[in-house]
Enzyme design. Structure first.
Site, PDB file in Angstrom:
ATOM      1  N   PHE A  12     -58.366  22.181  37.626  1.00 14.20           N
ATOM      2  CA  PHE A  12     -58.773  21.182  38.626  1.00 14.20           C
ATOM      3  C   PHE A  12     -58.121  21.469  39.990  1.00 14.20           C
ATOM      4  O   PHE A  12     -58.782  21.891  40.948  1.00 14.20           O
ATOM      5  CB  PHE A  12     -58.414  19.797  38.072  1.00 14.20           C
ATOM      6  N   THR A 130     -44.880  17.513  38.933  1.00  9.51           N
ATOM      7  CA  THR A 130     -45.475  16.183  38.893  1.00  9.51           C
ATOM      8  C   THR A 130     -44.441  15.086  39.159  1.00  9.51           C
ATOM      9  O   THR A 130     -43.251  15.267  38.873  1.00  9.51           O
ATOM     10  CB  THR A 130     -46.096  15.956  37.497  1.00  9.51           C
ATOM     11  N   ASP A 131     -44.927  13.945  39.628  1.00  7.95           N
ATOM     12  CA  ASP A 131     -44.023  12.798  39.811  1.00  7.95           C
ATOM     13  C   ASP A 131     -43.570  12.214  38.470  1.00  7.95           C
ATOM     14  O   ASP A 131     -42.624  11.433  38.409  1.00  7.95           O
ATOM     15  CB  ASP A 131     -44.679  11.711  40.676  1.00  7.95           C
ATOM     16  N   GLU A 132     -44.270  12.594  37.371  1.00 13.53           N
ATOM     17  CA  GLU A 132     -43.945  11.992  36.075  1.00 13.53           C
ATOM     18  C   GLU A 132     -42.543  12.370  35.590  1.00 13.53           C
ATOM     19  O   GLU A 132     -41.997  11.712  34.707  1.00 13.53           O
ATOM     20  CB  GLU A 132     -44.991  12.384  35.024  1.00 13.53           C
ATOM     21  N   TYR A 155     -45.347  15.512  27.754  1.00 17.44           N
ATOM     22  CA  TYR A 155     -45.833  16.252  28.938  1.00 17.44           C
ATOM     23  C   TYR A 155     -44.766  16.275  30.027  1.00 17.44           C
ATOM     24  O   TYR A 155     -44.385  17.340  30.529  1.00 17.44           O
ATOM     25  CB  TYR A 155     -47.134  15.619  29.475  1.00 17.44           C
ATOM     26  N   LYS A 159     -42.606  19.369  31.739  1.00 21.87           N
ATOM     27  CA  LYS A 159     -42.614  19.691  33.173  1.00 21.87           C
ATOM     28  C   LYS A 159     -41.183  19.605  33.744  1.00 21.87           C
ATOM     29  O   LYS A 159     -40.772  20.434  34.552  1.00 21.87           O
ATOM     30  CB  LYS A 159     -43.556  18.759  33.941  1.00 21.87           C
ATOM     31  N   LEU A 195     -58.729   9.851  33.726  1.00 25.94           N
ATOM     32  CA  LEU A 195     -59.319   8.526  33.945  1.00 25.94           C
ATOM     33  C   LEU A 195     -60.631   8.537  34.754  1.00 25.94           C
ATOM     34  O   LEU A 195     -61.674   8.076  34.261  1.00 25.94           O
ATOM     35  CB  LEU A 195     -58.300   7.616  34.627  1.00 25.94           C
TER      36      LEU A 195
HETATM   37  P1  NAD Z   1     -55.743  21.405  34.593  1.00 25.54           P
HETATM   38  O1  NAD Z   1     -55.452  21.049  33.187  1.00 25.54           O
HETATM   39  O2  NAD Z   1     -57.019  20.966  35.218  1.00 25.54           O
HETATM   40  O3  NAD Z   1     -55.666  22.991  34.783  1.00 25.54           O
HETATM   41  C1  NAD Z   1     -54.685  23.768  34.146  1.00 25.54           C
HETATM   42  C2  NAD Z   1     -55.134  25.218  34.214  1.00 25.54           C
HETATM   43  O4  NAD Z   1     -54.116  26.028  33.596  1.00 25.54           O
HETATM   44  C3  NAD Z   1     -56.432  25.495  33.455  1.00 25.54           C
HETATM   45  O5  NAD Z   1     -57.305  26.292  34.241  1.00 25.54           O
HETATM   46  C4  NAD Z   1     -55.990  26.253  32.211  1.00 25.54           C
HETATM   47  O6  NAD Z   1     -56.960  27.160  31.716  1.00 25.54           O
HETATM   48  C5  NAD Z   1     -54.750  26.981  32.728  1.00 25.54           C
HETATM   49  N1  NAD Z   1     -53.810  27.308  31.647  1.00 25.54           N
HETATM   50  C6  NAD Z   1     -53.367  26.488  30.657  1.00 25.54           C
HETATM   51  N2  NAD Z   1     -52.541  27.162  29.842  1.00 25.54           N
HETATM   52  C7  NAD Z   1     -52.432  28.431  30.348  1.00 25.54           C
HETATM   53  C8  NAD Z   1     -51.713  29.598  29.950  1.00 25.54           C
HETATM   54  N3  NAD Z   1     -50.924  29.596  28.854  1.00 25.54           N
HETATM   55  N4  NAD Z   1     -51.838  30.701  30.700  1.00 25.54           N
HETATM   56  C9  NAD Z   1     -52.631  30.732  31.809  1.00 25.54           C
HETATM   57  N5  NAD Z   1     -53.354  29.666  32.217  1.00 25.54           N
HETATM   58  C10 NAD Z   1     -53.249  28.525  31.488  1.00 25.54           C
HETATM   59  O7  NAD Z   1     -54.485  20.883  35.425  1.00 25.54           O
HETATM   60  P2  NAD Z   1     -54.411  20.280  36.897  1.00 25.54           P
HETATM   61  O8  NAD Z   1     -54.645  18.832  36.828  1.00 25.54           O
HETATM   62  O9  NAD Z   1     -55.198  21.125  37.824  1.00 25.54           O
HETATM   63  O10 NAD Z   1     -52.844  20.497  37.186  1.00 25.54           O
HETATM   64  C11 NAD Z   1     -52.378  21.736  37.702  1.00 25.54           C
HETATM   65  C12 NAD Z   1     -50.864  21.679  37.856  1.00 25.54           C
HETATM   66  O11 NAD Z   1     -50.521  20.607  38.730  1.00 25.54           O
HETATM   67  C13 NAD Z   1     -50.111  21.421  36.555  1.00 25.54           C
HETATM   68  O12 NAD Z   1     -48.929  22.178  36.583  1.00 25.54           O
HETATM   69  C14 NAD Z   1     -49.797  19.926  36.594  1.00 25.54           C
HETATM   70  O13 NAD Z   1     -48.631  19.649  35.866  1.00 25.54           O
HETATM   71  C15 NAD Z   1     -49.612  19.719  38.075  1.00 25.54           C
HETATM   72  N6  NAD Z   1     -49.932  18.365  38.572  1.00 25.54           N
HETATM   73  C16 NAD Z   1     -51.140  17.784  38.290  1.00 25.54           C
HETATM   74  C17 NAD Z   1     -51.443  16.525  38.828  1.00 25.54           C
HETATM   75  C18 NAD Z   1     -52.778  15.846  38.578  1.00 25.54           C
HETATM   76  O14 NAD Z   1     -52.959  14.703  38.998  1.00 25.54           O
HETATM   77  N7  NAD Z   1     -53.742  16.484  37.949  1.00 25.54           N
HETATM   78  C19 NAD Z   1     -50.499  15.880  39.638  1.00 25.54           C
HETATM   79  C20 NAD Z   1     -49.268  16.499  39.882  1.00 25.54           C
HETATM   80  C21 NAD Z   1     -49.007  17.757  39.359  1.00 25.54           C
HETATM   81  O1  DAU Z   2     -48.841  11.474  38.135  1.00 22.76           O
HETATM   82  C1  DAU Z   2     -49.286  12.800  38.066  1.00 22.76           C
HETATM   83  C2  DAU Z   2     -49.969  13.040  36.744  1.00 22.76           C
HETATM   84  O2  DAU Z   2     -51.234  12.389  36.820  1.00 22.76           O
HETATM   85  C3  DAU Z   2     -50.157  14.529  36.433  1.00 22.76           C
HETATM   86  O3  DAU Z   2     -48.896  15.124  36.285  1.00 22.76           O
HETATM   87  C4  DAU Z   2     -50.977  14.709  35.162  1.00 22.76           C
HETATM   88  O4  DAU Z   2     -51.231  16.088  34.952  1.00 22.76           O
HETATM   89  C5  DAU Z   2     -52.300  13.992  35.337  1.00 22.76           C
HETATM   90  O5  DAU Z   2     -53.051  14.075  34.147  1.00 22.76           O
HETATM   91  C6  DAU Z   2     -52.057  12.523  35.683  1.00 22.76           C
HETATM   92  O6  DAU Z   2     -51.457  11.823  34.561  1.00 22.76           O
HETATM   93  P1  DAU Z   2     -51.908  10.354  34.119  1.00 22.76           P
HETATM   94  O7  DAU Z   2     -51.518  10.150  32.719  1.00 22.76           O
HETATM   95  O8  DAU Z   2     -51.449   9.354  35.112  1.00 22.76           O
HETATM   96  O9  DAU Z   2     -53.522  10.517  34.287  1.00 22.76           O
HETATM   97  P2  DAU Z   2     -54.730   9.967  33.410  1.00 22.76           P
HETATM   98  O10 DAU Z   2     -55.967  10.206  34.212  1.00 22.76           O
HETATM   99  O11 DAU Z   2     -54.690  10.473  32.018  1.00 22.76           O
HETATM  100  O12 DAU Z   2     -54.457   8.402  33.364  1.00 22.76           O
HETATM  101  C7  DAU Z   2     -54.372   7.610  34.546  1.00 22.76           C
HETATM  102  C8  DAU Z   2     -54.049   6.190  34.112  1.00 22.76           C
HETATM  103  O13 DAU Z   2     -55.192   5.630  33.426  1.00 22.76           O
HETATM  104  C9  DAU Z   2     -52.890   6.088  33.120  1.00 22.76           C
HETATM  105  O14 DAU Z   2     -52.146   4.904  33.392  1.00 22.76           O
HETATM  106  C10 DAU Z   2     -53.569   5.971  31.756  1.00 22.76           C
HETATM  107  C11 DAU Z   2     -54.859   5.241  32.082  1.00 22.76           C
HETATM  108  N1  DAU Z   2     -56.015   5.609  31.225  1.00 22.76           N
HETATM  109  C12 DAU Z   2     -56.348   6.925  31.121  1.00 22.76           C
HETATM  110  C13 DAU Z   2     -57.407   7.316  30.332  1.00 22.76           C
HETATM  111  C14 DAU Z   2     -57.765   8.771  30.188  1.00 22.76           C
HETATM  112  C15 DAU Z   2     -56.770   4.619  30.603  1.00 22.76           C
HETATM  113  O15 DAU Z   2     -56.488   3.410  30.739  1.00 22.76           O
HETATM  114  N2  DAU Z   2     -57.830   5.003  29.828  1.00 22.76           N
HETATM  115  C16 DAU Z   2     -58.183   6.317  29.658  1.00 22.76           C
HETATM  116  O16 DAU Z   2     -59.154   6.614  28.923  1.00 22.76           O
END
Ligand code: NAD
Ligand code: DAU
Length: 350
Positions: A12, A130-132, A155, A159, A195
């Protein structure tokens, strides 16, 4: 910086970052290394796959020989590391995959970079986190860069561990790194288990919207392209060894966000007001569900001049428009591993 390895570039956030970097820096070689797990999809990068400064390598970040070969072949002098297992729910049922990719994979990258970069001063490793890792806020306040780590899910524990390894390499080996910790991203190409894309897809199909617990958990939402721009800025101008928080200054209780989404969806789909909200179904809460995340991004704003560019209401409309125009993308990514995974874990609810 000329030969930049972006890991997880088919996911993503990674796909937005890769697109941003290949367009903005035509002189750089951008090497996108991704294992293409269920979350990685090369369709996300179709529009740039033939550009001369872009190369894709399918590899596992845990595979020492593969990473070694990429560093040698492309003379990598910058890494932006995003590859990870990223979904909290999956970490609850399968923590070991998160240890493997997020911890071992990161240390493998650090080792290879350290070896190749000995004696060089034109190199930098950017770890995207991540902020988590800061845990859960209950009584107001914000996460700042000095907030003690307190990860609560497998998770976030994985991280946090990878963050510690990156800092430990900086301290022990003078390894040149920068890091950022970001809040929840939203926008196109997010895998529909998170979500917003999940709920958009379910509303279209008039399927239940599974709200965890009472829906009162709070998240801070950031437009994904603003995250990509922040990474670019920190990669080029961030101080070595520093961490920067990135956030949208945009907190929403889940249930309020879902009601807003329902309203937007009714309008876009030409359905009667209130139709989507009828799909809201309260389900068992996520185990150990963090209550609130909120980021103070003032260090990034004050030191590097970054600010989020998009108002949330506008970003949400753009997001909905994209998923509605790309129903085939959703169908394709939902058809395989995704569906089987959820059917196995949770039964028919999904
Ligand atoms: P995502 O799950 O959409 O993408 C992860 C990518 O990593 C995928 O393309 C997957 O194929 C690849 N991958 C997984 N395992 C691998 C491996 N062993 N070797 C090589 N590639 C591999 O994740 P995202 O939401 O795009 O998040 C990207 C990064 O940003 C992560 O490190 C996540 O912790 C961090 N992050 C995400 C969010 C969020 O809201 N999505 C917020 C803060 C930080
Ligand atoms: O804060 C950054 C993080 O945000 C990233 O590090 C993670 O990679 C990313 O997945 C995201 O984590 P969350 O757990 O916050 O995201 P998610 O979209 O899974 O959930 C957002 C909120 O919605 C959370 O409080 C859980 C709730 N939720 C989620 C799903 C999938 C629901 O209530 N129902 C659902 O079906």
């Amino acid at each position: 910086m000329k030969n930049i390895l972006i890991t997880g570039g088919a996911g993503f956030i990674g796909s937005h970052l890769v697109r941003h970097m290949v367009h903005k820096y035509p002189d750089y070689q951008i090497i996108n290394l991704d294992l293409l797990t269920y979350a990685g999809n090369l369709e996300n990068l179709k529009d740039i796959e033939n550009l001369p400064n872009y190369t894709f390598v399918k590899a596992d970040i845990c595979d020492e020989a593969a990473i070694e070969s990429v560093f040698t072949r492309f003379d990598i002098n910058g890494v932006i590391h995003l590859a990870a297992e990223s979904h909290v729910d999956r970490s609850i049922t399968d923590p070991m995959s998160f240890v493997r990719t997020n911890v071992i994979g990161t240390v493998n990258l650090l080792n290879t970079a350290k070896k190749h970069w000995a004696g060089r001063d034109d190199v930098r490793f950017y770890h995207v986190s991540t902020d988590e890792v800061y845990g859960s806020l209950h009584d107001g306040g914000f996460f700042v860069e000095t907030t003690p780590y307190d990860p609560q899910s497998p998770y976030s524990a994985s991280k946090a561990s990878s963050d510690h390894f990156v800092r430990a390499y900086g301290n022990t080996y003078k390894f040149p790194f920068v890091m950022s910790n970001c809040s929840n991203n939203y926008g196109p190409y997010q895998f529909p288990e998170k979500l917003l894309p999940l709920f958009i897809a379910n509303i279209v199909k008039e399927k239940p919207l599974p709200v965890y617990g009472q829906g009162i958990n709070v998240r801070d939402w950031l437009w994904v392209e603003d995250h990509a721009k922040a990474i670019d800025l920190i990669f080029h101008q961030g101080k070595e060894g520093e961490t920067y928080n990135i956030g949208g200054n945009n907190e929403w209780r889940n249930i309020d966000l879902i009601h807003l989404l329902c309203k937007v969806m009714d309008k876009k789909l030409g359905r009667e007001t209130g139709s989507a909200a009828k799909l809201i179904t309260y389900v068992t809460d996520r185990a150990g569900h963090d209550m609130r995340y909120a980021i103070d991004a003032s260090k990034l704003t004050n030191e590097l001049g970054w600010e989020p560019s998009l108002q949330f209401e506008e970003g949400l409309e753009k997001t909905v428009d994209w998923y509605l125009a790309n129903a085939e993308w959703i169908a394709r990514v939902q058809s395989g591993a995704y569906q089987n995974y959820y059917l196995q874990q949770y039964g028919e609810r999904y």
